[in-house]
Design an enzyme around this catalytic site. Structure first.
Site, short mmCIF file in Angstrom:
data_model
loop_
_atom_site.label_atom_id
_atom_site.label_comp_id
_atom_site.label_asym_id
_atom_site.label_seq_id
_atom_site.Cartn_x
_atom_site.Cartn_y
_atom_site.Cartn_z
N ASP A 14 0.84 -1.21 0.00
CA ASP A 14 0.00 0.00 0.00
C ASP A 14 0.87 1.26 0.00
OD1 ASP A 14 -2.36 1.40 -0.04
OD2 ASP A 14 -2.65 1.34 2.13
N ASN B 192 -11.11 -2.60 -5.18
CA ASN B 192 -10.35 -1.65 -6.02
C ASN B 192 -11.05 -1.33 -7.34
OD1 ASN B 192 -7.12 -2.91 -4.90
ND2 ASN B 192 -8.16 -1.04 -4.26
C1 IPE Z 1 -5.41 -2.67 -0.12
O1 IPE Z 1 -5.06 -1.34 -0.34
C2 IPE Z 1 -5.46 -3.41 -1.41
C3 IPE Z 1 -4.19 -3.68 -2.06
C4 IPE Z 1 -3.02 -3.41 -1.55
C5 IPE Z 1 -4.26 -4.33 -3.33
P1 IPE Z 1 -6.17 -0.21 -0.52
O2 IPE Z 1 -5.44 1.05 -0.71
O3 IPE Z 1 -7.13 -0.61 -1.57
O4 IPE Z 1 -6.92 -0.27 0.89
P2 IPE Z 1 -7.77 0.83 1.65
O5 IPE Z 1 -8.77 1.38 0.68
O6 IPE Z 1 -6.81 1.88 2.11
O7 IPE Z 1 -8.39 0.11 2.81
C1 IPE Z 2 -1.46 0.14 -3.44
O1 IPE Z 2 -1.22 1.52 -3.50
C2 IPE Z 2 -1.72 -0.46 -4.81
C3 IPE Z 2 -3.11 -0.93 -5.00
C4 IPE Z 2 -4.07 -0.89 -4.12
C5 IPE Z 2 -3.42 -1.48 -6.30
P1 IPE Z 2 -2.43 2.55 -3.53
O2 IPE Z 2 -2.81 2.79 -4.94
O3 IPE Z 2 -3.53 2.11 -2.64
O4 IPE Z 2 -1.72 3.83 -2.94
P2 IPE Z 2 -2.35 4.88 -1.93
O5 IPE Z 2 -2.89 4.12 -0.76
O6 IPE Z 2 -3.43 5.60 -2.68
O7 IPE Z 2 -1.21 5.77 -1.55
MG MG Z 3 -4.02 2.44 -0.71
#
Ligand code: IPE
Ligand code: IPE
Ligand code: MG
Length: 235
Positions: free
Chosen positions: A20, A68
């Site tokens: 994340d 997502n």
């Molecule tokens: C969790 O991250 C999903 C992945 C790392 C694929 P998100 O960024 O989607 O989670 P939330 O929305 O902060 O809970």
């Molecule tokens: C994790 O990084 C990747 C996926 C969830 C696919 P994010 O895209 O959630 O990055 P932040 O949380 O917005 O910084």
């Molecule tokens: Mg994220």
């Protein structure tokens, strides 16, 4: 993360990564979210290699959650093109060097090109005996448990037990999930392996995923080694 027991490093059998913070890493640098995801994929490469070198048997990677899909269409499109490229290039290398590759999640909803690339690497790595690289893609833990229960019900069984559910999860046959690591400072599981993590150690680190490297992995292994796992018992 103290090093009092450094000489007694415990290596987990199975480690899960909630990658994340790609977006925040990018925006901190005035880059696009796509740049963040691209750099996140680079970090993943070095982490998987380091896990294999340290004797970890299985690594589960949360790459795209069922939730997502609520992101902008352009970001989803980019993510799947990146994942397809990653499968064609990196996962192909994994298969060639003896790693096994598997996926957890409902792959039927993915773009056809992604599905084809995935199928190729999974098939190519089937006979290998190296680290198991399990990529959670269009994955949600609640959905996984519901699917498992429905599979059991469809077989005519009217009462489920824990083993039956275990056997119907995507992770059936993998070692127990010893530790879950989440980057970016968020302290939640976001629907990642809720069943499997019942007794996992949880490690939350403040770094954004693209900054995760081999040294970060070693800090985590040290932290894990210093945890006292009791599983409900006493010392
Ligand atoms: C969790 O991250 C999903 C992945 C790392 C694929 P998100 O960024 O989607 O989670 P939330 O929305 O902060 O809970
Ligand atoms: C994790 O990084 C990747 C996926 C969830 C696919 P994010 O895209 O959630 O990055 P932040 O949380 O917005 O910084
Ligand atoms: Mg994220």
């Amino acid at each position: 993360m103290k090093d009092k027991k450094e000489n007694m490093l415990k290596i987990p059998s199975h480690i899960g990564f909630i990658m994340d913070g790609n977006g925040r890493w990018a925006s901190q640098r005035g880059l696009s979210r796509s740049d963040g995801h691209r750099q996140g994929a680079e970090a993943l490469k070095s982490v998987v290699k380091a896990c294999s070198q340290r004797g970890i048997k299985a690594v589960s990677i949360y790459a795209f959650s069922c939730e997502n899909w609520s992101r902008p269409q352009a970001e989803i499109k980019f993510l799947f093109s990146l994942i397809t490229q990653f499968a064609k290039k990196e996962l192909k290398k994994y298969a060639d060097c003896g790693y096994r590759v598997m996926f957890s999640g409902d792959l039927s909803q993915l773009p056809k090109t992604t599905q084809n690339a995935i199928k190729k690497v999974v098939d190519a790595s089937k006979g290998n005996d190296g680290i198991m690289v399990n990529i959670a893609l269009n994955y949600g833990s609640r959905q996984e448990i519901v699917k498992a229960v429905n599979t059991i019900l469809q077989s005519g069984i009217r009462e489920v037990d824990e083993q039956m559910i275990e056997d119907c999860l995507y992770t059936a046959g993998l070692p127990p999930l010893d530790v879950v690591v989440r980057s970016s400072g968020e302290k939640r599981l976001s629907n990642f392996m809720l069943w499997q993590s019942a007794y996992s150690e949880l490690i939350f680190i403040d770094k954004y995923w693209p900054d995760f490297d081999e040294a970060t992995l070693d800090e985590i292994l040290l932290e894990y080694s210093n945890r006292d796992r009791r599983f409900g018992g006493i010392k």
